[in-house]
Design a protein around this motif. Structure first.
Motif, PDB file in Angstrom:
ATOM      1  N   GLY A 176      24.549 -60.049  22.647  1.00  0.00           N
ATOM      2  CA  GLY A 176      25.025 -60.352  23.983  1.00  0.00           C
ATOM      3  C   GLY A 176      24.629 -61.741  24.466  1.00  0.00           C
ATOM      4  O   GLY A 176      23.773 -62.422  23.900  1.00  0.00           O
ATOM      5  N   ALA A 177      25.262 -62.152  25.575  1.00  0.00           N
ATOM      6  CA  ALA A 177      25.044 -63.496  26.120  1.00  0.00           C
ATOM      7  C   ALA A 177      23.617 -63.688  26.608  1.00  0.00           C
ATOM      8  O   ALA A 177      23.024 -64.761  26.419  1.00  0.00           O
ATOM      9  CB  ALA A 177      26.032 -63.763  27.253  1.00  0.00           C
ATOM     10  N   VAL A 178      23.020 -62.665  27.247  1.00  0.00           N
ATOM     11  CA  VAL A 178      21.674 -62.819  27.797  1.00  0.00           C
ATOM     12  C   VAL A 178      20.665 -63.089  26.686  1.00  0.00           C
ATOM     13  O   VAL A 178      19.820 -63.998  26.802  1.00  0.00           O
ATOM     14  CB  VAL A 178      21.266 -61.564  28.599  1.00  0.00           C
ATOM     15  CG1 VAL A 178      19.789 -61.632  28.986  1.00  0.00           C
ATOM     16  CG2 VAL A 178      22.122 -61.424  29.851  1.00  0.00           C
ATOM     17  N   TYR A 179      20.762 -62.337  25.595  1.00  0.00           N
ATOM     18  CA  TYR A 179      19.830 -62.554  24.488  1.00  0.00           C
ATOM     19  C   TYR A 179      20.012 -63.950  23.901  1.00  0.00           C
ATOM     20  O   TYR A 179      19.023 -64.654  23.627  1.00  0.00           O
ATOM     21  CB  TYR A 179      20.045 -61.502  23.401  1.00  0.00           C
ATOM     22  CG  TYR A 179      19.122 -61.663  22.210  1.00  0.00           C
ATOM     23  CD1 TYR A 179      17.784 -61.293  22.291  1.00  0.00           C
ATOM     24  CD2 TYR A 179      19.583 -62.197  21.008  1.00  0.00           C
ATOM     25  CE1 TYR A 179      16.929 -61.445  21.201  1.00  0.00           C
ATOM     26  CE2 TYR A 179      18.744 -62.349  19.918  1.00  0.00           C
ATOM     27  CZ  TYR A 179      17.415 -61.973  20.019  1.00  0.00           C
ATOM     28  OH  TYR A 179      16.567 -62.132  18.937  1.00  0.00           O
ATOM     29  N   ARG A 180      21.258 -64.386  23.735  1.00  0.00           N
ATOM     30  CA  ARG A 180      21.498 -65.709  23.167  1.00  0.00           C
ATOM     31  C   ARG A 180      20.952 -66.805  24.079  1.00  0.00           C
ATOM     32  O   ARG A 180      20.387 -67.801  23.605  1.00  0.00           O
ATOM     33  CB  ARG A 180      22.998 -65.910  22.916  1.00  0.00           C
ATOM     34  CG  ARG A 180      23.559 -65.013  21.825  1.00  0.00           C
ATOM     35  CD  ARG A 180      24.869 -65.557  21.294  1.00  0.00           C
ATOM     36  NE  ARG A 180      25.869 -65.690  22.348  1.00  0.00           N
ATOM     37  CZ  ARG A 180      26.727 -64.747  22.697  1.00  0.00           C
ATOM     38  NH1 ARG A 180      26.688 -63.564  22.091  1.00  0.00           N
ATOM     39  NH2 ARG A 180      27.619 -64.958  23.650  1.00  0.00           N
ATOM     40  N   ILE A 181      21.101 -66.620  25.387  1.00  0.00           N
ATOM     41  CA  ILE A 181      20.565 -67.611  26.324  1.00  0.00           C
ATOM     42  C   ILE A 181      19.050 -67.670  26.231  1.00  0.00           C
ATOM     43  O   ILE A 181      18.448 -68.757  26.165  1.00  0.00           O
ATOM     44  CB  ILE A 181      21.003 -67.281  27.766  1.00  0.00           C
ATOM     45  CG1 ILE A 181      22.512 -67.503  27.923  1.00  0.00           C
ATOM     46  CG2 ILE A 181      20.230 -68.118  28.779  1.00  0.00           C
ATOM     47  CD1 ILE A 181      23.060 -66.974  29.226  1.00  0.00           C
ATOM     48  N   LEU A 182      18.404 -66.495  26.217  1.00  0.00           N
ATOM     49  CA  LEU A 182      16.942 -66.460  26.157  1.00  0.00           C
ATOM     50  C   LEU A 182      16.418 -67.065  24.856  1.00  0.00           C
ATOM     51  O   LEU A 182      15.401 -67.774  24.851  1.00  0.00           O
ATOM     52  CB  LEU A 182      16.447 -65.028  26.320  1.00  0.00           C
ATOM     53  CG  LEU A 182      16.659 -64.407  27.708  1.00  0.00           C
ATOM     54  CD1 LEU A 182      16.222 -62.939  27.701  1.00  0.00           C
ATOM     55  CD2 LEU A 182      15.907 -65.181  28.785  1.00  0.00           C
ATOM     56  N   ARG A 183      17.116 -66.799  23.758  1.00  0.00           N
ATOM     57  CA  ARG A 183      16.701 -67.385  22.488  1.00  0.00           C
ATOM     58  C   ARG A 183      16.856 -68.904  22.508  1.00  0.00           C
ATOM     59  O   ARG A 183      16.030 -69.638  21.934  1.00  0.00           O
ATOM     60  CB  ARG A 183      17.512 -66.776  21.341  1.00  0.00           C
ATOM     61  CG  ARG A 183      17.033 -65.403  20.893  1.00  0.00           C
ATOM     62  CD  ARG A 183      15.720 -65.496  20.101  1.00  0.00           C
ATOM     63  NE  ARG A 183      15.854 -66.407  18.988  1.00  0.00           N
ATOM     64  CZ  ARG A 183      16.351 -66.065  17.806  1.00  0.00           C
ATOM     65  NH1 ARG A 183      16.738 -64.811  17.594  1.00  0.00           N
ATOM     66  NH2 ARG A 183      16.433 -66.943  16.833  1.00  0.00           N
ATOM     67  N   ASP A 184      17.901 -69.396  23.161  1.00  0.00           N
ATOM     68  CA  ASP A 184      18.078 -70.843  23.262  1.00  0.00           C
ATOM     69  C   ASP A 184      16.982 -71.458  24.127  1.00  0.00           C
ATOM     70  O   ASP A 184      16.453 -72.531  23.800  1.00  0.00           O
ATOM     71  CB  ASP A 184      19.451 -71.168  23.845  1.00  0.00           C
ATOM     72  CG  ASP A 184      19.719 -72.668  23.858  1.00  0.00           C
ATOM     73  OD1 ASP A 184      19.732 -73.283  22.780  1.00  0.00           O
ATOM     74  OD2 ASP A 184      19.898 -73.221  24.963  1.00  0.00           O
ATOM     75  N   ALA A 235      12.382 -61.963  24.551  1.00  0.00           N
ATOM     76  CA  ALA A 235      13.779 -61.573  24.346  1.00  0.00           C
ATOM     77  C   ALA A 235      13.877 -60.406  23.374  1.00  0.00           C
ATOM     78  O   ALA A 235      14.661 -59.464  23.574  1.00  0.00           O
ATOM     79  CB  ALA A 235      14.584 -62.768  23.833  1.00  0.00           C
ATOM     80  N   ASP A 236      13.085 -60.443  22.333  1.00  0.00           N
ATOM     81  CA  ASP A 236      13.118 -59.373  21.330  1.00  0.00           C
ATOM     82  C   ASP A 236      12.503 -58.084  21.864  1.00  0.00           C
ATOM     83  O   ASP A 236      12.927 -56.992  21.470  1.00  0.00           O
ATOM     84  CB  ASP A 236      12.405 -59.843  20.071  1.00  0.00           C
ATOM     85  CG  ASP A 236      13.067 -61.074  19.486  1.00  0.00           C
ATOM     86  OD1 ASP A 236      14.120 -60.946  18.837  1.00  0.00           O
ATOM     87  OD2 ASP A 236      12.551 -62.182  19.728  1.00  0.00           O
ATOM     88  N   GLU A 237      11.507 -58.203  22.745  1.00  0.00           N
ATOM     89  CA  GLU A 237      10.974 -56.999  23.384  1.00  0.00           C
ATOM     90  C   GLU A 237      12.050 -56.299  24.201  1.00  0.00           C
ATOM     91  O   GLU A 237      12.125 -55.066  24.233  1.00  0.00           O
ATOM     92  CB  GLU A 237       9.779 -57.356  24.273  1.00  0.00           C
ATOM     93  CG  GLU A 237       8.503 -57.648  23.508  1.00  0.00           C
ATOM     94  CD  GLU A 237       7.285 -57.703  24.419  1.00  0.00           C
ATOM     95  OE1 GLU A 237       7.185 -56.850  25.321  1.00  0.00           O
ATOM     96  OE2 GLU A 237       6.442 -58.596  24.232  1.00  0.00           O
ATOM     97  N   ARG A 238      12.901 -57.073  24.870  1.00  0.00           N
ATOM     98  CA  ARG A 238      13.985 -56.468  25.641  1.00  0.00           C
ATOM     99  C   ARG A 238      14.987 -55.762  24.731  1.00  0.00           C
ATOM    100  O   ARG A 238      15.564 -54.747  25.097  1.00  0.00           O
ATOM    101  CB  ARG A 238      14.688 -57.533  26.476  1.00  0.00           C
ATOM    102  CG  ARG A 238      13.808 -58.158  27.558  1.00  0.00           C
ATOM    103  CD  ARG A 238      14.629 -59.036  28.480  1.00  0.00           C
ATOM    104  NE  ARG A 238      13.798 -59.817  29.384  1.00  0.00           N
ATOM    105  CZ  ARG A 238      14.275 -60.577  30.347  1.00  0.00           C
ATOM    106  NH1 ARG A 238      15.589 -60.681  30.523  1.00  0.00           N
ATOM    107  NH2 ARG A 238      13.467 -61.265  31.136  1.00  0.00           N
TER     108      ARG A 238
END
Length: 409
Positions: A141-149, A128-131
């Motif tokens: 954003g929502a995508v990063y929060r989802i991936l972190r979860d 997620a952090d690479e993205r």
């Protein structure tokens, strides 16, 4: 104990065949067979190539397509629906545990119903952090929060978590929070076969240079791997310019699965035609091409996410007898740095060029032997197999002790 390895790939990557298949062959030889479920997109010929490699190695293989598009929702829909594919594959192969590699396979694993097997999460970086660092993903954003979860949930559900650096273990442990403990995390090596990656002999190296049109006595820098802004081909071009001030015949060799992108990056960096060679090579040819060079390039843009990666190319360079210039903080390069075969690019390309000419070229034979020794000690396939075996044996031992599968909580 049989493992189902779950991965997620596009058409330009070949690490399953080149990195993981040899490791899994080694695990099978010790009684720990591995099968592969690959979520992928690309043409059918590439899928059949992977299937053929797996079959020849005695590795079970299944593939499922990744849905793309739909406003970027396709991959998430694939992962959520992919839980059924994981459950079916685990039953088909008789898998005792599931090993998702990276976040989208982790999401599919979390979505799998009735998956009453231990999970080993192969984090292999901070995706997620690479993205965020290199692909424009917004951290708010929502995508990063989802991936972190997903990252936190899979760590909490896993019996063991595999990482490539101590710093990655610290970051992932802090993110998962209690009751996850540090004993859940294990560092594994991206090892290469020392019999395949080796320096060869002087006659072979000269023959390869002749094949590639490289001057026999010129300084040859080599870069092997993916192309993208984080890999800093512009910095490689600048290093070449500095080296050519000392050796006018110096050349840059680029081995990449994206030769057109590499050519564009070098052209944008002002690299002069005739000073570089770009080629897509068969995996079997990579070692001899590397061995014909003098120095391996491993530049990366320093960033938060890069603390968690261990570039495979560094292992390949060292095993082929190449001293390396790059970022020593990316991966564990302490042994190579202490031995004098890893130059810190933070010193600048002028200093790097002087190191290449005054140190490497002046004592090429001795540094070739030193690089090879460090590679064998720290980057071998045998070491990678031992790392994975240690984790799997611990899980098997806990099963035998408790009489049941380890807790997934």
């Amino acid at each position: 104990m049989r493992t189902l390895f779950v991965t997620w790939d596009g058409p330009q990557v070949s690490y399953v065949e080149s990195l993981f298949v040899p490791i899994f062959e080694g695990l099978a030889a010790h009684g720990y067979p591995v099968d592969i479920l690959q979520f992928r997109w690309g043409d059918a010929a590439q899928e059949e190539k992977v299937r053929s490699v797996c079959t020849a190695s005695g590795i079970g293989y299944r593939a499922r397509p990744i849905w793309r598009g739909v406003g970027g929702l396709g991959p998430f829909a694939t992962a959520l629906a992919g839980g059924r594919a994981i459950t079916a594959a685990a039953r088909h192969f008789g898998s005792d545990l599931v090993m998702p590699r990276s976040l989208m396979p982790a999401l599919a694993t979390l979505a799998a119903r009735g998956l009453d097997r231990p999970i080993v999460f192969d984090a292999d970086g901070l995706q997620a952090d690479e993205r965020v660092d290199f692909a424009g993903l917004r951290p708010e954003g929502a995508v990063y929060r989802i991936l972190r979860d997903v990252e936190a949930q899979i760590i909490r559900r896993s019996t063991a978590v595999l990482a490539r650096s101590p710093r990655a273990c610290d970051i992932l442990l802090a993110r998962a929070g209690p009751p996850v403990g540090s004993q859940r995390f294990h560092i594994v090596t991206n090892g290469r076969d020392v019999a395949a990656f080796h320096p060869g002999d002087a006659t072979t190296r000269l023959a390869v240079r002749d094949e590639l049109g490289l001057p026999a006595d010129a300084t040859v820098l080599v870069y092997a791997g993916s192309v993208g802004p984080q890999y800093r081909l512009d910095q490689a071009a600048d290093l070449l310019r500095h080296v050519r001030q000392r050796d006018h015949a110096a050349r840059l060799l680029v081995l990449s699965g994206s030769p057109a992108d590499a050519a564009s990056a070098l052209a944008a960096a002002g690299c002069v035609d005739g000073t570089f060679t770009i080629m897509r090579s068969a995996p079997a040819d990579v070692p001899r091409y590397l061995a014909a060079a003098d120095v391996g390039i491993a530049f990366r843009t320093p960033s938060f996410s890069m603390q968690a990666v261990a570039p495979v190319k560094v292992a390949e360079y060292l095993l082929c007898g190449l001293p390396v210039i790059g970022n020593p903080e990316i991966g564990d390069n302490r042994a190579a740095s202490s031995a004098g075969v890893f130059f810190d690019s933070a010193a600048g390309n002028a200093a790097g060029a002087d190191w290449v000419i005054d140190r490497v070229r002046a004592d090429r034979s001795a540094l070739r032997d030193t690089a090879r020794r460090i590679g064998v000690e720290h980057c071998s396939l045998d070491r990678a197999v031992r790392d994975y075996l240690g984790v799997l044996r611990d899980i098997r031992g806990s099963e035998h002790t408790s009489g049941q599968s380890p807790s997934l909580g």
